[in-house]
Design a protein around this motif. Structure first.
Motif, mmCIF file in Angstrom:
data_model
loop_
_atom_site.group_PDB
_atom_site.id
_atom_site.type_symbol
_atom_site.label_atom_id
_atom_site.label_comp_id
_atom_site.label_asym_id
_atom_site.label_seq_id
_atom_site.Cartn_x
_atom_site.Cartn_y
_atom_site.Cartn_z
ATOM 1 N N THR A 110 0.831 -1.197 0.000
ATOM 2 C CA THR A 110 0.000 0.000 0.000
ATOM 3 C C THR A 110 0.869 1.252 0.000
ATOM 4 O O THR A 110 2.096 1.179 0.138
ATOM 5 C CB THR A 110 -0.917 0.023 1.234
ATOM 6 N N ALA A 111 0.215 2.404 -0.134
ATOM 7 C CA ALA A 111 0.937 3.673 -0.199
ATOM 8 C C ALA A 111 1.732 3.945 1.079
ATOM 9 O O ALA A 111 2.767 4.620 1.047
ATOM 10 C CB ALA A 111 -0.036 4.815 -0.471
ATOM 11 N N ASN A 112 1.253 3.405 2.202
ATOM 12 C CA ASN A 112 1.975 3.617 3.467
ATOM 13 C C ASN A 112 2.952 2.483 3.782
ATOM 14 O O ASN A 112 3.469 2.375 4.895
ATOM 15 C CB ASN A 112 0.990 3.801 4.624
ATOM 16 N N GLY A 113 3.207 1.625 2.786
ATOM 17 C CA GLY A 113 4.217 0.581 2.931
ATOM 18 C C GLY A 113 3.729 -0.703 3.570
ATOM 19 O O GLY A 113 4.519 -1.634 3.781
ATOM 20 N N GLU A 114 2.450 -0.829 3.833
ATOM 21 C CA GLU A 114 1.899 -2.043 4.454
ATOM 22 C C GLU A 114 1.681 -3.121 3.398
ATOM 23 O O GLU A 114 1.227 -2.843 2.285
ATOM 24 C CB GLU A 114 0.581 -1.705 5.143
ATOM 25 N N TYR A 124 -9.265 -6.303 -0.690
ATOM 26 C CA TYR A 124 -8.918 -5.450 -1.830
ATOM 27 C C TYR A 124 -9.132 -3.977 -1.476
ATOM 28 O O TYR A 124 -8.237 -3.132 -1.671
ATOM 29 C CB TYR A 124 -9.774 -5.847 -3.034
ATOM 30 N N PHE A 125 -10.298 -3.671 -0.945
ATOM 31 C CA PHE A 125 -10.586 -2.276 -0.599
ATOM 32 C C PHE A 125 -9.747 -1.813 0.594
ATOM 33 O O PHE A 125 -9.355 -0.642 0.668
ATOM 34 C CB PHE A 125 -12.076 -2.091 -0.318
ATOM 35 N N LYS A 126 -9.446 -2.724 1.504
ATOM 36 C CA LYS A 126 -8.585 -2.375 2.621
ATOM 37 C C LYS A 126 -7.200 -1.981 2.119
ATOM 38 O O LYS A 126 -6.586 -1.021 2.624
ATOM 39 C CB LYS A 126 -8.478 -3.561 3.583
ATOM 40 N N ALA A 127 -6.704 -2.712 1.115
ATOM 41 C CA ALA A 127 -5.380 -2.423 0.569
ATOM 42 C C ALA A 127 -5.326 -1.027 -0.045
ATOM 43 O O ALA A 127 -4.289 -0.355 0.006
ATOM 44 C CB ALA A 127 -5.015 -3.470 -0.484
ATOM 45 N N TYR A 128 -6.446 -0.581 -0.607
ATOM 46 C CA TYR A 128 -6.483 0.747 -1.220
ATOM 47 C C TYR A 128 -6.925 1.828 -0.238
ATOM 48 O O TYR A 128 -7.058 2.999 -0.617
ATOM 49 C CB TYR A 128 -7.403 0.741 -2.438
ATOM 50 N N GLY A 129 -7.209 1.419 0.990
ATOM 51 C CA GLY A 129 -7.589 2.401 2.002
ATOM 52 C C GLY A 129 -8.987 2.957 1.831
ATOM 53 O O GLY A 129 -9.288 4.058 2.314
#
Length: 204
Positions: A110-114, A124-129
């Protein structure tokens, strides 16, 4: 037979004549239906909350997604849902937005490195925040809006009210098998009145 005298308006006379002219036995406007009534209908959707336990029963339905707390706005594309989420937040997504099928059973950073492993739409939606409110199957159906005895009048309604409807159609119904109620008698009464009015104008 009882003879009665009634007063009718010019518009009632017009429609009675039109009805008799257009809906005689075997008329194309009957749409192969006995004693027809025509309904203008609009497409609507019902949303069935997603659950793995009943997925087998709805596998032919498309999934829809919403991040709207009022459940008013739904998306049938997960990419569109993610894109619209970031527009709503006034931000840019820090990673490429891909369809779920391309991400399934893959790890995404993810964008925050997770690191998130994509197993279902929720992950899927969790990964994109995306703060997704609900995932559901979208089931379409048609809702009756306005009834007409005359097919042409139903078609006219589509012209002047179609902009307020969603993928509208004119659907013709019969009175139903073995229906011994009042509908057929009133339908035939209108036909009789229309025919008599038309005959009264014909030269002897």
């Amino acid at each position: 037979m009882k003879q009665v005298t009634v007063s009718i308006s010019e518009l009632q006379e017009k429609f009675l004549k039109q009805f008799a002219e257009k809906h005689y036995h075997g008329s194309p406007d009957n749409r192969c239906t006995g004693h027809p009534i025509h309904f203008v209908e609009t497409k609507r959707y019902r949303f069935i909350p997603y659950s793995d336990d009943i997925s087998w029963a709805y596998e032919d339905k498309e999934l829809a997604f919403t991040f709207d707390a009022d459940y008013d706005r739904w998306f049938v594309s997960e990419v569109e849902a993610v894109t619209e989420w970031y527009k709503y937040c006034g931000e840019d997504c820090g990673i490429e937005i891909k369809p779920f099928k391309e991400m399934e059973f893959e790890s995404i950073t993810t964008a925050n490195g997770e690191e998130v492993f994509i197993t279902d739409h929720f992950s899927y939606f969790k990964a994109y925040g995306v703060n997704i409110q609900a995932i559901a199957w979208r089931d379409e159906y048609y809702d009756q809006v306005a009834p007409f005895f005359i097919l042409d009048e139903a078609k006219q309604y589509l012209k002047y009210q179609g902009h307020n409807l969603h993928e509208p159609r004119v659907y013709t119904y019969g009175m139903g098998y073995g229906d011994h109620g009042e509908y057929r008698h009133f339908w035939e009464l209108l036909m009789t009145l229309g025919k008599q009015l038309t005959r009264a104008e014909q030269p002897v």
